[in-house]
Design a protein around this motif. Structure first.
Motif: not given
Length: 107
Positions: A10-16
């Motif tokens: 989820d953190t990677c998705k948010k950053a992307l």
């Protein structure tokens, strides 16, 4: 800019999404689908040291005592998902996604 992570994080998705909204050119690198090579692991560990490993993760907690006592390079090579995410390579390296990193990279 390269964002190293996993597609289910989820953190990677948010950053992307934040980087794309800001119009920043970003390449997502799923470290499960395209594992890091030894040079990439060495560069990440050289930059962040032990902080590159997420010791709170279930992946880390499932490690044997031997692997827990190993160097961060060996831990990431054995199980790439133990790496703290995301790792972003831009003008410099960034680890994790917090308000400061977001403000810097989306400005």
């Amino acid at each position: 800019m390269i964002l190293y992570g996993i597609s289910t994080c989820d953190t990677c998705k948010k950053a992307l999404k934040a980087l794309e909204r800001a119009g920043k050119p970003v390449t997502f690198r799923d470290i499960r689908a395209q594992p890091l090579d030894e040079a990439e692991i060495a560069a990440i560990v050289a930059e962040f040291g032990d902080k590159a490993v997420n010791r709170q993760s279930t992946t880390y907690r499932s490690f044997s005592d031997f692997l827990k006592a190993s160097e961060p390079e060996a831990q990431i090579k054995a199980q790439p998902t133990v790496m703290k995410r995301p790792v972003i390579q831009a003008d410099r390296w960034y680890l994790g996604w917090d308000a400061e990193t977001e403000a810097t990279l989306t400005a």
